[in-house]
Scaffold this active site. Structure first.
Site, short mmCIF file in Angstrom:
data_model
loop_
_atom_site.label_atom_id
_atom_site.label_comp_id
_atom_site.label_asym_id
_atom_site.label_seq_id
_atom_site.Cartn_x
_atom_site.Cartn_y
_atom_site.Cartn_z
CG HIS A 127 14.15 -24.48 6.84
ND1 HIS A 127 12.94 -24.83 7.41
CD2 HIS A 127 13.93 -24.38 5.50
CE1 HIS A 127 12.03 -24.94 6.45
NE2 HIS A 127 12.60 -24.67 5.29
CG HIS B 31 12.24 -20.52 2.95
ND1 HIS B 31 10.99 -20.51 3.51
CD2 HIS B 31 12.54 -21.83 2.73
CE1 HIS B 31 10.54 -21.74 3.62
NE2 HIS B 31 11.47 -22.57 3.15
CD GLU B 32 16.06 -23.39 2.02
OE1 GLU B 32 16.22 -24.20 2.96
OE2 GLU B 32 15.12 -23.47 1.22
CG HIS C 267 18.94 -27.35 13.61
ND1 HIS C 267 20.23 -27.56 13.18
CD2 HIS C 267 18.67 -28.40 14.43
CE1 HIS C 267 20.70 -28.67 13.71
NE2 HIS C 267 19.77 -29.20 14.46
#
Length: 241
Positions: free
Chosen positions: A116, A112-113, A120
């Site tokens: 991100h 999940h991270e 980006h």
């Protein structure tokens, strides 16, 4: 309006009971339920080892490299469920329960991270907007209540309005956060399934973990929206007085 009179003088009942507190209580209950759900779900899948044997840190590195990302640093931080990606420094920070663990929950949170970080890299619109809103949201969450309370004390409508607007900025930030979080989870599930890093059963477990985590953001937004409604009602009541 019910009133109280007595030896100490004349006081409106509303100074003893604020009916708008029900909004705050509902928001609190929603937040507590969401928090309990995510903790129980993470706890369950933290005891199920991934068949790949990869730790959260190893899975993150593999996902980032497969996505063509080599300039994001992976760091370990102390704590639990405080994993996050910092777009300012391009650092992905994984907590104790994620960095070293090879559980289904750990790899799901790690993926999940990474979602991100991929957002980006691709300049995903809602993430860009959320980053832009950070200063305004921080200002709103810090000053909204002090400004609003001053408006109540001194019966100054401009301060009441300013407090509502400031709090609204914080609510807007939380609203924009929802698609960012749901999209990161969607990317994570897709990557884990398509790369064969996890089997179907494991991916289903990750979905449950990430869905429970997403509900904490939904509950937080609902609680803040209820607080915003409460401020509007309180300001309206002051105007009628």
């Amino acid at each position: 309006m019910t009133e109280i009179t007595g030896a100490i003088g004349y006081y409106p009942m509303r100074y003893y009971f604020d009916p708008t507190m029900i909004f705050a209580l509902i928001g609190l209950v929603l937040s507590l339920l969401a928090s309990a759900k995510v903790h129980s779900t993470v706890a369950k899948y933290s005891h199920i080892r991934s068949m790949s044997g990869l730790t959260g840190a190893q899975a993150a590195e593999r996902i980032l490299h497969q996505s063509g990302i080599y300039d994001v640093r992976i760091e370990h931080i102390r704590g639990k469920l405080n994993d996050h990606y910092d777009p300012r420094t391009k650092v992905l920070r994984l907590s104790d329960s994620t960095f070293f663990s090879d559980s289904v929950a750990a790899i799901g949170v790690s993926a999940h991270e990474c979602g991100h970080a991929i957002q980006h890299q691709k300049q995903y619109g809602p993430l860009v907007l959320r980053s832009t809103l950070v200063p305004a949201a921080n200002l709103g969450s810090t000053l909204a209540w002090p400004v609003f309370v001053m408006g109540l004390i001194f019966s100054m409508e401009p301060l009441l309005t300013a407090g509502i607007v400031l709090f609204g900025l914080a609510v807007l930030f939380q609203l924009v956060t929802l698609p960012v979080e749901f999209n990161a989870s969607s990317r994570a599930v897709k990557i884990l399934g398509n790369t064969g890093m996890m089997g179907t059963t494991e991916v289903n477990g990750v979905k449950k973990v990430l869905r429970a985590a997403a509900m904490t953001y939904v509950a937080s937004l609902a609680a803040s929206a209820l607080q915003l409604i409460r401020l509007i009602i309180l300001a309206g009541g002051r105007d009628r007085d």
